[in-house]
Structures are given as C-alpha cells and as structure tokens.
Design a protein around this motif. Structure first.
Motif, PDB file in Angstrom:
ATOM      1  N   VAL A 134       0.869  -1.172   0.000  1.00 31.86           N
ATOM      2  CA  VAL A 134       0.000   0.000   0.000  1.00 31.86           C
ATOM      3  C   VAL A 134       0.905   1.220   0.000  1.00 31.86           C
ATOM      4  CG1 VAL A 134      -1.819   1.287   1.172  1.00 31.86           C
ATOM      5  CG2 VAL A 134      -1.766  -1.203   1.311  1.00 31.86           C
ATOM      6  N   GLU A 135       0.676   2.119  -0.941  1.00 31.32           N
ATOM      7  CA  GLU A 135       1.452   3.357  -0.991  1.00 31.32           C
ATOM      8  C   GLU A 135       0.686   4.472  -0.290  1.00 31.32           C
ATOM      9  OE1 GLU A 135       3.814   5.317  -4.536  1.00 31.32           O
ATOM     10  OE2 GLU A 135       1.750   6.087  -4.531  1.00 31.32           O
ATOM     11  N   PHE A 136       1.360   5.150   0.619  1.00 33.12           N
ATOM     12  CA  PHE A 136       0.770   6.274   1.338  1.00 33.12           C
ATOM     13  C   PHE A 136       1.474   7.571   0.939  1.00 33.12           C
ATOM     14  CE2 PHE A 136      -0.254   2.704   4.106  1.00 33.12           C
ATOM     15  CZ  PHE A 136      -1.571   2.961   4.450  1.00 33.12           C
ATOM     16  N   GLU A 137       0.688   8.631   0.863  1.00 27.73           N
ATOM     17  CA  GLU A 137       1.216   9.975   0.652  1.00 27.73           C
ATOM     18  C   GLU A 137       0.664  10.855   1.766  1.00 27.73           C
ATOM     19  OE1 GLU A 137       1.570  10.393  -4.162  1.00 27.73           O
ATOM     20  OE2 GLU A 137      -0.449  10.431  -3.304  1.00 27.73           O
ATOM     21  N   LEU A 138       1.540  11.549   2.466  1.00 24.83           N
ATOM     22  CA  LEU A 138       1.127  12.411   3.572  1.00 24.83           C
ATOM     23  C   LEU A 138       1.681  13.815   3.356  1.00 24.83           C
ATOM     24  CD1 LEU A 138       1.124   9.415   4.836  1.00 24.83           C
ATOM     25  CD2 LEU A 138       1.336  10.562   7.027  1.00 24.83           C
ATOM     26  N   SER A 139       0.930  14.805   3.782  1.00 27.08           N
ATOM     27  CA  SER A 139       1.391  16.184   3.708  1.00 27.08           C
ATOM     28  C   SER A 139       0.657  16.999   4.762  1.00 27.08           C
ATOM     29  CB  SER A 139       1.138  16.773   2.314  1.00 27.08           C
ATOM     30  OG  SER A 139       1.635  18.095   2.225  1.00 27.08           O
ATOM     31  N   ALA A 140       1.366  17.931   5.408  1.00 27.94           N
ATOM     32  CA  ALA A 140       0.739  18.779   6.425  1.00 27.94           C
ATOM     33  C   ALA A 140       1.445  20.116   6.494  1.00 27.94           C
ATOM     34  CB  ALA A 140       0.761  18.100   7.794  1.00 27.94           C
ATOM     35  N   ASP A 141       0.700  21.094   6.933  1.00 30.33           N
ATOM     36  CA  ASP A 141       1.220  22.453   7.100  1.00 30.33           C
ATOM     37  C   ASP A 141       1.988  22.524   8.414  1.00 30.33           C
ATOM     38  OD1 ASP A 141       1.735  25.133   6.976  1.00 30.33           O
ATOM     39  OD2 ASP A 141      -0.307  25.788   7.446  1.00 30.33           O
ATOM     40  N   THR A 142       3.240  22.090   8.385  1.00 29.54           N
ATOM     41  CA  THR A 142       4.079  22.051   9.576  1.00 29.54           C
ATOM     42  C   THR A 142       5.537  21.990   9.164  1.00 29.54           C
ATOM     43  OG1 THR A 142       4.587  20.813  11.597  1.00 29.54           O
ATOM     44  CG2 THR A 142       3.949  19.540   9.684  1.00 29.54           C
ATOM     45  N   ASP A 143       6.419  22.379  10.066  1.00 28.26           N
ATOM     46  CA  ASP A 143       7.851  22.229   9.794  1.00 28.26           C
ATOM     47  C   ASP A 143       8.440  21.074  10.600  1.00 28.26           C
ATOM     48  OD1 ASP A 143       7.806  23.214  12.346  1.00 28.26           O
ATOM     49  OD2 ASP A 143       9.121  24.926  11.971  1.00 28.26           O
ATOM     50  N   GLY A 144       7.550  20.261  11.223  1.00 33.13           N
ATOM     51  CA  GLY A 144       8.017  19.181  12.085  1.00 33.13           C
ATOM     52  C   GLY A 144       7.731  17.793  11.554  1.00 33.13           C
ATOM     53  N   TRP A 145       6.515  17.301  11.782  1.00 33.26           N
ATOM     54  CA  TRP A 145       6.181  15.928  11.408  1.00 33.26           C
ATOM     55  C   TRP A 145       4.713  15.809  11.025  1.00 33.26           C
ATOM     56  CZ3 TRP A 145       2.368  13.652  14.424  1.00 33.26           C
ATOM     57  CH2 TRP A 145       2.113  14.265  15.669  1.00 33.26           C
ATOM     58  N   VAL A 146       4.421  14.762  10.251  1.00 30.06           N
ATOM     59  CA  VAL A 146       3.054  14.436   9.864  1.00 30.06           C
ATOM     60  C   VAL A 146       2.931  12.921   9.955  1.00 30.06           C
ATOM     61  CG1 VAL A 146       3.742  14.444   7.423  1.00 30.06           C
ATOM     62  CG2 VAL A 146       1.317  14.549   8.023  1.00 30.06           C
ATOM     63  N   ALA A 147       1.769  12.438  10.445  1.00 25.32           N
ATOM     64  CA  ALA A 147       1.649  11.001  10.715  1.00 25.32           C
ATOM     65  C   ALA A 147       0.236  10.496  10.473  1.00 25.32           C
ATOM     66  CB  ALA A 147       2.066  10.706  12.159  1.00 25.32           C
ATOM     67  N   VAL A 148       0.145   9.167  10.342  1.00 26.18           N
ATOM     68  CA  VAL A 148      -1.146   8.486  10.297  1.00 26.18           C
ATOM     69  C   VAL A 148      -1.044   7.295  11.239  1.00 26.18           C
ATOM     70  CG1 VAL A 148      -0.420   7.104   8.287  1.00 26.18           C
ATOM     71  CG2 VAL A 148      -2.859   7.332   8.837  1.00 26.18           C
ATOM     72  N   GLY A 149      -2.118   7.085  12.005  1.00 25.20           N
ATOM     73  CA  GLY A 149      -2.169   5.957  12.923  1.00 25.20           C
ATOM     74  C   GLY A 149      -3.287   5.011  12.538  1.00 25.20           C
ATOM     75  N   PHE A 150      -3.076   3.725  12.746  1.00 30.10           N
ATOM     76  CA  PHE A 150      -4.078   2.705  12.441  1.00 30.10           C
ATOM     77  C   PHE A 150      -4.583   2.156  13.770  1.00 30.10           C
ATOM     78  CE2 PHE A 150      -0.668   2.712   9.252  1.00 30.10           C
ATOM     79  CZ  PHE A 150      -1.382   3.160   8.153  1.00 30.10           C
ATOM     80  N   SER A 151      -5.868   2.394  14.034  1.00 31.22           N
ATOM     81  CA  SER A 151      -6.424   2.112  15.355  1.00 31.22           C
ATOM     82  C   SER A 151      -7.672   1.244  15.268  1.00 31.22           C
ATOM     83  CB  SER A 151      -6.753   3.439  16.051  1.00 31.22           C
ATOM     84  OG  SER A 151      -7.376   3.227  17.291  1.00 31.22           O
ATOM     85  N   SER A 152      -7.891   0.446  16.299  1.00 28.37           N
ATOM     86  CA  SER A 152      -9.102  -0.375  16.373  1.00 28.37           C
ATOM     87  C   SER A 152     -10.278   0.414  16.923  1.00 28.37           C
ATOM     88  CB  SER A 152      -8.850  -1.605  17.253  1.00 28.37           C
ATOM     89  OG  SER A 152      -8.463  -1.200  18.566  1.00 28.37           O
ATOM     90  N   ASP A 153     -10.000   1.605  17.450  1.00 28.87           N
ATOM     91  CA  ASP A 153     -11.059   2.512  17.903  1.00 28.87           C
ATOM     92  C   ASP A 153     -10.668   3.922  17.480  1.00 28.87           C
ATOM     93  OD1 ASP A 153      -9.051   3.309  19.679  1.00 28.87           O
ATOM     94  OD2 ASP A 153      -9.836   2.068  21.300  1.00 28.87           O
ATOM     95  N   LYS A 154     -11.353   4.898  17.983  1.00 26.82           N
ATOM     96  CA  LYS A 154     -11.053   6.280  17.595  1.00 26.82           C
ATOM     97  C   LYS A 154     -10.172   6.989  18.618  1.00 26.82           C
ATOM     98  CE  LYS A 154     -15.223   7.132  14.872  1.00 26.82           C
ATOM     99  NZ  LYS A 154     -16.367   8.060  14.644  1.00 26.82           N
ATOM    100  N   LYS A 155      -9.597   6.225  19.530  1.00 30.35           N
ATOM    101  CA  LYS A 155      -8.814   6.823  20.602  1.00 30.35           C
ATOM    102  C   LYS A 155      -7.330   6.510  20.431  1.00 30.35           C
ATOM    103  CE  LYS A 155     -12.661   6.285  23.836  1.00 30.35           C
ATOM    104  NZ  LYS A 155     -13.112   5.670  25.121  1.00 30.35           N
ATOM    105  N   MET A 156      -6.504   7.393  20.958  1.00 30.10           N
ATOM    106  CA  MET A 156      -5.066   7.189  20.909  1.00 30.10           C
ATOM    107  C   MET A 156      -4.657   6.207  22.001  1.00 30.10           C
ATOM    108  SD  MET A 156      -2.093  10.100  21.143  1.00 30.10           S
ATOM    109  CE  MET A 156      -0.349   9.667  21.076  1.00 30.10           C
ATOM    110  N   GLY A 157      -3.879   5.194  21.612  1.00 31.15           N
ATOM    111  CA  GLY A 157      -3.444   4.176  22.553  1.00 31.15           C
ATOM    112  C   GLY A 157      -3.482   2.803  21.906  1.00 31.15           C
ATOM    113  N   GLY A 158      -2.329   2.121  21.845  1.00 34.44           N
ATOM    114  CA  GLY A 158      -2.252   0.820  21.207  1.00 34.44           C
ATOM    115  C   GLY A 158      -2.369   0.902  19.700  1.00 34.44           C
ATOM    116  N   ASP A 159      -1.779   1.934  19.096  1.00 38.24           N
ATOM    117  CA  ASP A 159      -1.932   2.174  17.662  1.00 38.24           C
ATOM    118  C   ASP A 159      -0.594   2.041  16.925  1.00 38.24           C
ATOM    119  OD1 ASP A 159      -4.605   3.142  18.391  1.00 38.24           O
ATOM    120  OD2 ASP A 159      -3.542   4.945  19.054  1.00 38.24           O
ATOM    121  N   ASP A 160      -0.675   1.519  15.728  1.00 35.16           N
ATOM    122  CA  ASP A 160       0.453   1.445  14.792  1.00 35.16           C
ATOM    123  C   ASP A 160       0.520   2.786  14.068  1.00 35.16           C
ATOM    124  OD1 ASP A 160       2.221   0.933  12.726  1.00 35.16           O
ATOM    125  OD2 ASP A 160       1.079  -0.714  11.865  1.00 35.16           O
ATOM    126  N   VAL A 161       1.672   3.452  14.116  1.00 32.22           N
ATOM    127  CA  VAL A 161       1.792   4.814  13.580  1.00 32.22           C
ATOM    128  C   VAL A 161       2.977   4.913  12.623  1.00 32.22           C
ATOM    129  CG1 VAL A 161       2.146   7.261  14.136  1.00 32.22           C
ATOM    130  CG2 VAL A 161       0.790   5.807  15.671  1.00 32.22           C
TER     131      VAL A 161
END
Length: 289
Positions: free
Chosen positions: A128-155
């Motif tokens: 799977v090819e991912f493309e990410l972009s964000a208005d920042t000078d630091g970092w941009v990320a995507v997390g894969f979660s079993s729910d909508k909450k942060m915790g126990g996620d592959d990022v």
C-alpha cells in the motif's frame, strides 16, 4: 613512501615537504652522481633528465591519490558535486476517489499543497502506498487504530530533521505517548520539506507477520491523523488537542475522497449549531409573548 603501499599517504606537512622543499638527493640521484664521476651540483649528465621525469611522475601519482582520498566520497563522487536525485513528484489530487483514497482536512476545496492535513492511499501489488502532507515544519503522521482513541496504535510518521531531511519512522502509541519502534515496515521512502510543509511518500506491505506493533492493512482500521512540531528530529505533541479521525473504519480496497473541515470551517456545520440557529430564527419570527 613506497610505491608498493599506494594507500599510505603522508601528512599535510610531508605533502608540503614533497611538493616544495625536497632538496635531499634520492638513492637514484646518488647513484647517478657516482656514475658521473662525482660532478658538482651545477653539472648534469645525460642520465639526469629521465630521473627527474621519474620523480615528477611519482609526485603526480601521489598528488592524484591524495586528492582521491581527501576529496572523494566513498561512492567516488567529489564532495562539492552530489549524485543526481530525482525530484519529488507532486501528489495528484485528481486521482482521489478513482485510483486512490484520500482524506483532506482544512479549508473546503483544498488540495495536497493547501490542506492543513492530507493523506492518500492506494494498493500497488502486495504493498500500500501512502502519501502524507501537512502544514508544519516538524512531522506528519497516520495511525491505524481499532477505535477512535489514541493508545495501542500502529503509527507511521514523516519527520523533518535539523539537516533538512524527511525521514519515515515507525511508532507505537503507548497511551498518549508515541514510542519509536526499530522495526520499520516502510520502503521506497521519499520526502521533502518545502513551503513550510512536510510531504512524504512510502510503501508498506499489506500483510505482515504477526506483530503487536504492526497491523495487517488488509483489515479495516480507523485512521488517526496528526501533525506537529519537532525538536532536533524528535516529534513533540501534535498541533491541535483533538486531531481528526476517520468517521468510520477505512478499507484499502475502497477508494473515497473524504473532506473534513477544520475547526475554522465547521462552526455552523454541527447539529447543535444548526438547531440553535433554527431556534433563534423561530424566536425572532414569533416574537416574545
């Protein structure tokens, strides 16, 4: 310096000695003088010219090898001239919803260069090819979660470091804290920092061996979208308190183009606000009793 050891170079002082101040006769010069019957310094014989040419040739070999050692990289390129690098291909939003799935967060009608956050995904063989972009000078990320909450996620995160590079890193959310994982499933990585935006592209396999920190992408997951500043190449807290999340689980086998308005553009779009507007309108039309 013995010709049989071409990689044992003298120091800079010795280099200066060989190049400008060499006055001691070599063994070849001494033997030449003996054959000439003990001539003085001002006298030269027929054998002197070949000896001098041999010395010049040895010096030229030394100078060339010294340059190779001092000014060539391990790949053989002179340091001032870097090897050619393919430019980062722009993200195409016209393909969103057709040949790839997209998420846009920001101003209505924004694209990969103007959205606060942008993500696309598409299947390419077993990846799977991912493309990410964000208005920042630091970092941009995507997390894969079993729910909508942060915790126990592959990022997966694209991090802009102090050297101007954008590196793809793998994290695992432990509660509200992102822990970097050395096992990184990303490949074919590329990234750029331009116009105060971090943009990257990478692939990762659909199926992976069982691992707590890496999910199988053939399953559907909620996608967590986040971005923020970095300090010396290390990510810090995301820019907004409640980063956007996909409304429902995402399947890599279904391509959609989903827009999510940022806070500045969703003031009058929530059900509560709409109900409040209707109530105020009714009150004004009916008047006070």
């Amino acid at each position: 310096m013995s010709p049989s050891h071409p990689k044992q170079f003298p120091s800079l002082q010795t280099f200066h000695y060989f190049g400008a101040e060499a006055s001691t006769a070599s063994p070849a010069d001494e033997s030449g003088g003996a054959r000439g019957g003990g001539r003085g310094d001002g006298e030269r014989g027929a054998g002197d010219e070949p000896q001098r040419q041999h010395h010049d040739s040895s010096y030229g070999t030394f100078a060339s090898e010294f340059y190779d050692l001092r000014y060539l990289s391990e790949e053989g390129y002179p340091f001032p001239t870097a090897p050619p690098v393919d430019p980062f291909a722009k993200i195409k939003v016209d393909d969103c919803g057709k040949t790839k799935g997209c998420f846009r967060y920001g101003k209505p009608g924004c694209n990969a260069e103007t959205c606060d956050y942008f993500l696309s995904y598409r299947r390419i063989g077993a990846d799977v090819e991912f493309e990410l972009s964000a208005d920042t000078d630091g970092w941009v990320a995507v997390g894969f979660s079993s729910d909508k909450k942060m915790g126990g996620d592959d990022v997966m995160a694209c991090v802009h470091d102090d050297n101007g590079r954008v590196r793809i890193q793998h994290f695992y959310n432990v509660g509200q804290w992102a822990k970097e994982i050395q096992r990184n499933p990303a490949r074919d990585e590329e990234g750029i920092f331009e116009n105060n935006r971090v943009t990257c592209r990478f692939k990762r396999p659909v199926y992976v061996p069982r691992d707590e920190t890496i999910v199988d992408l053939h399953l559907s997951w909620y996608y967590l979208f986040a971005w923020g500043p970095a300090i010396q190449g290390s990510i810090t807290r995301h820019d907004i308190d409640s980063p956007p999340v996909s409304e429902r689980v995402v399947s890599i086998y279904k391509y959609e183009d989903i827009f999510m308005p940022s806070a500045a553009y969703q003031t009058f779009s929530s059900p509560f606000c709409l109900l409040l507007i209707v109530a105020l309108t009714f009150y004004l039309l009916m008047g006070t009793p």
